[in-house]
Motif scaffolding. Structure first.
Motif, mmCIF file in Angstrom:
data_model
loop_
_atom_site.group_PDB
_atom_site.id
_atom_site.type_symbol
_atom_site.label_atom_id
_atom_site.label_comp_id
_atom_site.label_asym_id
_atom_site.label_seq_id
_atom_site.Cartn_x
_atom_site.Cartn_y
_atom_site.Cartn_z
ATOM 1 N N ILE A 15 0.845 -1.210 0.000
ATOM 2 C CA ILE A 15 0.000 0.000 0.000
ATOM 3 C C ILE A 15 0.874 1.251 0.000
ATOM 4 O O ILE A 15 0.622 2.213 -0.734
ATOM 5 C CB ILE A 15 -0.952 -0.018 1.221
ATOM 6 C CG1 ILE A 15 -2.015 -1.108 1.035
ATOM 7 C CG2 ILE A 15 -1.612 1.340 1.416
ATOM 8 C CD1 ILE A 15 -2.887 -1.338 2.236
ATOM 9 N N ILE A 16 1.951 1.253 0.813
ATOM 10 C CA ILE A 16 2.848 2.399 0.854
ATOM 11 C C ILE A 16 3.532 2.588 -0.504
ATOM 12 O O ILE A 16 3.637 3.716 -1.013
ATOM 13 C CB ILE A 16 3.889 2.240 1.981
ATOM 14 C CG1 ILE A 16 3.203 2.351 3.345
ATOM 15 C CG2 ILE A 16 4.995 3.280 1.860
ATOM 16 C CD1 ILE A 16 4.104 2.037 4.524
ATOM 17 N N SER A 17 3.951 1.500 -1.121
ATOM 18 C CA SER A 17 4.604 1.586 -2.442
ATOM 19 C C SER A 17 3.632 2.141 -3.481
ATOM 20 O O SER A 17 3.989 3.002 -4.301
ATOM 21 C CB SER A 17 5.091 0.202 -2.877
ATOM 22 O OG SER A 17 6.075 -0.282 -2.009
ATOM 23 N N ILE A 18 2.396 1.638 -3.477
ATOM 24 C CA ILE A 18 1.388 2.122 -4.436
ATOM 25 C C ILE A 18 1.123 3.613 -4.179
ATOM 26 O O ILE A 18 1.012 4.418 -5.123
ATOM 27 C CB ILE A 18 0.100 1.287 -4.331
ATOM 28 C CG1 ILE A 18 0.367 -0.126 -4.871
ATOM 29 C CG2 ILE A 18 -1.041 1.952 -5.090
ATOM 30 C CD1 ILE A 18 -0.762 -1.097 -4.657
ATOM 31 N N LEU A 23 1.562 9.168 -5.820
ATOM 32 C CA LEU A 23 2.023 10.536 -5.539
ATOM 33 C C LEU A 23 3.026 11.014 -6.586
ATOM 34 O O LEU A 23 2.978 12.173 -7.021
ATOM 35 C CB LEU A 23 2.625 10.613 -4.129
ATOM 36 C CG LEU A 23 1.620 10.542 -2.969
ATOM 37 C CD1 LEU A 23 2.362 10.465 -1.634
ATOM 38 C CD2 LEU A 23 0.699 11.734 -2.983
ATOM 39 N N ASN A 24 3.958 10.151 -6.981
ATOM 40 C CA ASN A 24 4.919 10.509 -8.037
ATOM 41 C C ASN A 24 4.203 10.826 -9.344
ATOM 42 O O ASN A 24 4.542 11.795 -10.041
ATOM 43 C CB ASN A 24 5.939 9.393 -8.242
ATOM 44 C CG ASN A 24 7.019 9.406 -7.189
ATOM 45 O OD1 ASN A 24 7.286 10.437 -6.578
ATOM 46 N ND2 ASN A 24 7.654 8.258 -6.973
ATOM 47 N N MET A 25 3.197 10.019 -9.686
ATOM 48 C CA MET A 25 2.438 10.267 -10.923
ATOM 49 C C MET A 25 1.693 11.596 -10.829
ATOM 50 O O MET A 25 1.631 12.364 -11.797
ATOM 51 C CB MET A 25 1.476 9.104 -11.191
ATOM 52 C CG MET A 25 2.194 7.817 -11.585
ATOM 53 S SD MET A 25 1.090 6.414 -11.722
ATOM 54 C CE MET A 25 0.206 6.811 -13.187
ATOM 55 N N MET A 26 1.134 11.873 -9.640
ATOM 56 C CA MET A 26 0.431 13.139 -9.465
ATOM 57 C C MET A 26 1.404 14.318 -9.583
ATOM 58 O O MET A 26 1.068 15.344 -10.174
ATOM 59 C CB MET A 26 -0.293 13.161 -8.112
ATOM 60 C CG MET A 26 -1.517 12.247 -8.078
ATOM 61 S SD MET A 26 -2.290 12.147 -6.457
ATOM 62 C CE MET A 26 -2.778 13.810 -6.187
ATOM 63 N N MET A 27 2.609 14.180 -9.046
ATOM 64 C CA MET A 27 3.615 15.238 -9.171
ATOM 65 C C MET A 27 3.984 15.453 -10.637
ATOM 66 O O MET A 27 4.153 16.590 -11.087
ATOM 67 C CB MET A 27 4.863 14.899 -8.349
ATOM 68 C CG MET A 27 4.666 15.099 -6.855
ATOM 69 S SD MET A 27 6.088 14.622 -5.866
ATOM 70 C CE MET A 27 7.384 15.527 -6.586
ATOM 71 N N ILE A 28 4.116 14.354 -11.389
ATOM 72 C CA ILE A 28 4.429 14.474 -12.818
ATOM 73 C C ILE A 28 3.289 15.195 -13.540
ATOM 74 O O ILE A 28 3.518 16.093 -14.360
ATOM 75 C CB ILE A 28 4.705 13.091 -13.428
ATOM 76 C CG1 ILE A 28 6.024 12.530 -12.868
ATOM 77 C CG2 ILE A 28 4.741 13.149 -14.948
ATOM 78 C CD1 ILE A 28 6.271 11.075 -13.217
#
Length: 140
Positions: A15-18, A23-28
């Motif tokens: 869950i933490i990895s997902i 979050l990384n995708m949202m930042m991109i």
């Protein structure tokens, strides 16, 4: 029981990895949106700035050109009118002098015919042509 704890740990790690991946995708996505907005704002600012600069530059160029052309044109027209005016004044002065001489001759001789012939022989016809030329300048 140890296996249950390990499974729960794996689930939490998953869950933490997902969550990190999301979050990384949202930042991109936010970064891409920011870049698109900045590009649009930059284009809009450049368009407004270019239009303003071009309008000011064209106004300055037009003003300078208009002043130069008007100054030159006015100088040319003034020179022509002044020269024509000088010519007309000179012609009128000469004709007036000739007429005055004729009138004096008429008064002195009391002979209108002789005095009139003397006037036309002194070049009055030439002066009449000059006056016609000058009057056509001011009429046309």
């Amino acid at each position: 029981m140890i296996q249950e704890v390990a499974t729960k740990e794996n689930a939490v790690i998953t869950i933490i990895s997902i969550t990190i991946i999301v979050l990384n995708m949202m930042m991109i996505i936010v970064q891409v949106i920011k870049n698109v907005i900045m590009a649009g704002v930059t284009v809009a600012i450049m368009a407004v700035t270019t239009v303003g600069v071009m309008a000011a530059t064209m106004a300055d160029i037009t003003a300078v050109t208009t002043v130069g052309v008007m100054t030159a044109t006015t100088a040319d027209i003034t020179a022509v009118i002044t020269m024509e005016g000088i010519t007309m004044v000179t012609t009128v002065a000469v004709i007036t002098a000739d007429i005055t001489a004729v009138v004096k001759n008429v008064i002195a001789a009391k002979d209108v015919t002789a005095a009139g012939a003397g006037f036309f022989n002194t070049g009055a016809l030439k002066q009449q042509k000059e006056l016609k030329k000058l009057s056509s300048f001011f009429v046309s």
